[in-house]
Design a protein around this motif. Structure first.
Motif, PDB file in Angstrom:
ATOM      1  N   ASP A 206       0.807  -1.355  -0.134  1.00 48.19           N
ATOM      2  CA  ASP A 206       0.059  -0.037   0.076  1.00 48.19           C
ATOM      3  C   ASP A 206       0.835   1.269  -0.018  1.00 48.19           C
ATOM      4  O   ASP A 206       1.907   1.320   0.500  1.00 48.19           O
ATOM      5  CB  ASP A 206      -0.840  -0.088   1.424  1.00 48.19           C
ATOM      6  N   TYR A 207       0.393   2.435  -0.533  1.00 47.47           N
ATOM      7  CA  TYR A 207       0.653   3.564  -0.412  1.00 47.47           C
ATOM      8  C   TYR A 207       0.044   4.261   0.918  1.00 47.47           C
ATOM      9  O   TYR A 207      -1.280   4.171   0.865  1.00 47.47           O
ATOM     10  CB  TYR A 207       0.543   4.582  -1.344  1.00 47.47           C
ATOM     11  N   VAL A 208       0.860   4.412   1.954  1.00 49.98           N
ATOM     12  CA  VAL A 208       0.204   4.962   3.083  1.00 49.98           C
ATOM     13  C   VAL A 208       0.724   6.456   3.306  1.00 49.98           C
ATOM     14  O   VAL A 208       2.048   6.983   3.222  1.00 49.98           O
ATOM     15  CB  VAL A 208       0.756   4.236   4.241  1.00 49.98           C
ATOM     16  N   TYR A 209      -0.358   7.423   3.464  1.00 47.35           N
ATOM     17  CA  TYR A 209      -0.130   8.892   3.706  1.00 47.35           C
ATOM     18  C   TYR A 209      -0.259   9.108   5.017  1.00 47.35           C
ATOM     19  O   TYR A 209      -1.319   8.891   5.714  1.00 47.35           O
ATOM     20  CB  TYR A 209      -0.958   9.407   2.760  1.00 47.35           C
ATOM     21  N   VAL A 210       0.948   9.580   5.473  1.00 45.90           N
ATOM     22  CA  VAL A 210       0.898  10.061   7.044  1.00 45.90           C
ATOM     23  C   VAL A 210       0.883  11.565   7.239  1.00 45.90           C
ATOM     24  O   VAL A 210       1.872  12.113   6.471  1.00 45.90           O
ATOM     25  CB  VAL A 210       1.945   9.244   7.965  1.00 45.90           C
ATOM     26  N   ASP A 211       0.037  12.148   8.110  1.00 44.75           N
ATOM     27  CA  ASP A 211       0.160  13.594   8.299  1.00 44.75           C
ATOM     28  C   ASP A 211       1.511  13.863   8.853  1.00 44.75           C
ATOM     29  O   ASP A 211       1.742  13.188   9.861  1.00 44.75           O
ATOM     30  CB  ASP A 211      -1.143  13.773   9.223  1.00 44.75           C
ATOM     31  N   ALA A 212       2.014  14.708   8.117  1.00 40.08           N
ATOM     32  CA  ALA A 212       3.509  15.275   8.682  1.00 40.08           C
ATOM     33  C   ALA A 212       3.500  15.913   9.976  1.00 40.08           C
ATOM     34  O   ALA A 212       4.572  16.238  10.562  1.00 40.08           O
ATOM     35  CB  ALA A 212       3.986  15.792   7.684  1.00 40.08           C
ATOM     36  N   ASN A 213       2.519  16.258  10.682  1.00 37.52           N
ATOM     37  CA  ASN A 213       2.439  17.162  11.818  1.00 37.52           C
ATOM     38  C   ASN A 213       1.641  16.352  12.782  1.00 37.52           C
ATOM     39  O   ASN A 213       2.269  16.596  14.047  1.00 37.52           O
ATOM     40  CB  ASN A 213       1.498  18.270  11.643  1.00 37.52           C
ATOM     41  N   ASN A 214       1.171  15.390  12.760  1.00 36.43           N
ATOM     42  CA  ASN A 214       0.598  14.471  13.918  1.00 36.43           C
ATOM     43  C   ASN A 214       0.413  13.239  13.733  1.00 36.43           C
ATOM     44  O   ASN A 214      -0.041  12.657  14.660  1.00 36.43           O
ATOM     45  CB  ASN A 214      -1.191  15.168  14.212  1.00 36.43           C
ATOM     46  N   GLY A 215       0.721  12.491  12.526  1.00 37.27           N
ATOM     47  CA  GLY A 215       0.706  10.982  12.334  1.00 37.27           C
ATOM     48  C   GLY A 215      -0.638  10.531  12.077  1.00 37.27           C
ATOM     49  O   GLY A 215      -0.591   9.384  11.942  1.00 37.27           O
ATOM     50  N   GLU A 216      -1.336  11.188  11.716  1.00 32.35           N
ATOM     51  CA  GLU A 216      -2.802  10.847  11.259  1.00 32.35           C
ATOM     52  C   GLU A 216      -2.640   9.943   9.953  1.00 32.35           C
ATOM     53  O   GLU A 216      -2.081  10.673   9.237  1.00 32.35           O
ATOM     54  CB  GLU A 216      -4.018  11.751  11.277  1.00 32.35           C
ATOM     55  N   ILE A 217      -3.329   8.952   9.934  1.00 30.66           N
ATOM     56  CA  ILE A 217      -3.409   8.508   8.497  1.00 30.66           C
ATOM     57  C   ILE A 217      -4.308   8.799   7.685  1.00 30.66           C
ATOM     58  O   ILE A 217      -5.638   8.735   8.001  1.00 30.66           O
ATOM     59  CB  ILE A 217      -3.623   6.697   8.503  1.00 30.66           C
ATOM     60  N   LEU A 218      -3.973   9.695   6.599  1.00 30.09           N
ATOM     61  CA  LEU A 218      -4.955  10.320   5.781  1.00 30.09           C
ATOM     62  C   LEU A 218      -5.508   9.497   4.736  1.00 30.09           C
ATOM     63  O   LEU A 218      -6.577   9.810   4.307  1.00 30.09           O
ATOM     64  CB  LEU A 218      -4.021  11.747   5.179  1.00 30.09           C
ATOM     65  N   LEU A 219      -4.866   8.563   4.399  1.00 26.77           N
ATOM     66  CA  LEU A 219      -5.201   7.843   3.070  1.00 26.77           C
ATOM     67  C   LEU A 219      -4.165   6.471   2.952  1.00 26.77           C
ATOM     68  O   LEU A 219      -3.122   6.557   3.354  1.00 26.77           O
ATOM     69  CB  LEU A 219      -5.083   8.499   1.693  1.00 26.77           C
ATOM     70  N   LYS A 220      -4.893   5.374   2.526  1.00 27.16           N
ATOM     71  CA  LYS A 220      -4.224   4.067   2.516  1.00 27.16           C
ATOM     72  C   LYS A 220      -4.805   3.713   0.913  1.00 27.16           C
ATOM     73  O   LYS A 220      -5.986   3.214   0.535  1.00 27.16           O
ATOM     74  CB  LYS A 220      -4.359   3.095   3.424  1.00 27.16           C
ATOM     75  N   ASP A 221      -3.801   3.711   0.038  1.00 27.81           N
ATOM     76  CA  ASP A 221      -4.097   3.275  -1.379  1.00 27.81           C
ATOM     77  C   ASP A 221      -3.327   2.014  -1.707  1.00 27.81           C
ATOM     78  O   ASP A 221      -2.099   1.788  -1.938  1.00 27.81           O
ATOM     79  CB  ASP A 221      -3.609   4.493  -2.281  1.00 27.81           C
ATOM     80  N   ALA A 222      -4.266   0.845  -2.031  1.00 30.63           N
ATOM     81  CA  ALA A 222      -3.615  -0.482  -2.172  1.00 30.63           C
ATOM     82  C   ALA A 222      -2.871  -0.365  -3.607  1.00 30.63           C
ATOM     83  O   ALA A 222      -3.427  -0.028  -4.783  1.00 30.63           O
ATOM     84  CB  ALA A 222      -4.758  -1.358  -2.284  1.00 30.63           C
TER      85      ALA A 222
END
Length: 336
Positions: A206-222
């Motif tokens: 997966d492409y995993v997108y992590v908020d660069a300020n708080n670590g929240e997972i914004l999107l996971k794209d298989a």
């Protein structure tokens, strides 16, 4: 004198038009915020050189100096008199994920432009989290038992496959801009780290997108997606087979059974390091392509017929060796 004036007016119009917005009747489709997603140029004349296109796009989307549209040279296509180009959107030097404009021109003049524009304003581009910290959040989200980079065998195979001694499955974070709540009514451009995370047990990528300020997972794209093709096997007729898209082609991968099946071509050797992928352009694996002197269509039998067990068997002059390696299966196919 009149001819010179006429010529000057024409050049002035063409040059000026590169910095003008199109007329309303040329905009065919808009998004929910009224931004154009498809433009058919009828009256407006835009030169197709990169500088003119970039200037036009900035003007059309009312972009600030922080925005830029950069040509993706790998995706330029020319057929007959038509030229197709892709321009990636950037903000303060950072790629805006999914912000792409497709521009088609003919005889040096733009004919159509379509794509997705992301309206980024006043976004701080300095991350609070380090790349290492963000990766910890991404791996926690995947929560796999094992990852591809943890196996030396997998790493060695990948280096060989890429023909690059420095290649690795270990995730490298890319600082980009992606919209939070991407598919919602009010997506918010957010600074993020993008990781390519490949797990081997259970298999996922997966492409995993992590908020660069708080670590929240914004999107996971298989990346590994469930795709089915048709294959003219050597012994079992036409069958539906599981494949994986890689770039614009397809290869023999099945992650729907057990811990996954990967089928490779041994290229007439007994050296597993020389194995390569079978690749098909349209996911229709026909006899015309694979019923050849190497009898490559037998690999389709192996790929279709394998379940979860280790099997070694011979089909006439074809030896198909199925090996369990680490947490997933590999099929090595060679003619003997």
């Amino acid at each position: 004198m009149k001819k010179k004036a006429s010529l000057f007016s024409c050049l002035f119009f063409i040059t000026l038009s590169a910095f003008c917005q199109v007329k309303e009747n040329e905009i065919t489709i808009t998004n929910s915020k009224g931004k154009p997603e498809l433009i058919n140029f009828k009256e407006t004349k835009i030169n197709a050189d990169d500088k003119s296109v970039n200037a036009f796009l900035k003007k059309q989307f009312e972009s600030k100096t922080d925005d830029d549209f950069v040509l993706d040279s790998k995706n330029t296509r020319i057929e007959n008199k038509l030229e197709s180009k892709k321009y990636k959107q950037y903000y303060k030097g950072l790629k805006v994920e999914f912000g792409i404009q497709n521009v088609v021109s003919e005889n040096g003049v733009v004919k159509t432009a379509n794509g997705r524009y992301v309206d980024v304003k006043n976004l701080e581009t300095k991350a609070k989290l380090s790349e290492k910290e963000a990766l910890t959040y991404a791996i926690k989200n995947i929560d796999a038992k094992e990852y591809m980079w943890e196996s030396k065998e997998n790493e060695d195979f990948f280096k060989k496959e890429q023909n690059d001694p420095s290649a690795t499955y270990y995730p490298k974070g890319e600082l980009i801009i992606v919209e939070k709540d991407l598919f919602g009514e009010n997506p918010i451009p957010t600074l993020a780290y993008k990781f390519n995370i490949y797990a081997s047990n259970p298999v996922s990528r997966d492409y995993v997108y992590v908020d660069a300020n708080n670590g929240e997972i914004l999107l996971k794209d298989a990346i590994i997606k469930h795709i089915q093709g048709t294959g003219d096997t050597k012994y079992s007729g036409q069958r539906v087979i599981e494949t994986q898209q890689t770039g614009s082609q397809y290869r023999l991968r099945d992650y729907t059974r057990g811990n996954g099946i990967e089928t490779y071509n041994m290229n007439r050797t007994a050296n597993y390091a020389s194995a390569t992928d079978f690749l098909d352009n349209d996911n229709n694996w026909t006899s015309a392509e694979y019923n050849n002197s190497n009898q490559d269509n037998a690999a389709l039998d192996a790929h279709w017929g394998l379940r979860k067990h280790m099997i070694i068997f011979c089909l006439n002059t074809i030896e198909i060796v199925i090996m369990l390696m680490e947490q997933y299966s590999k099929i090595m196919y060679m003619q003997i």
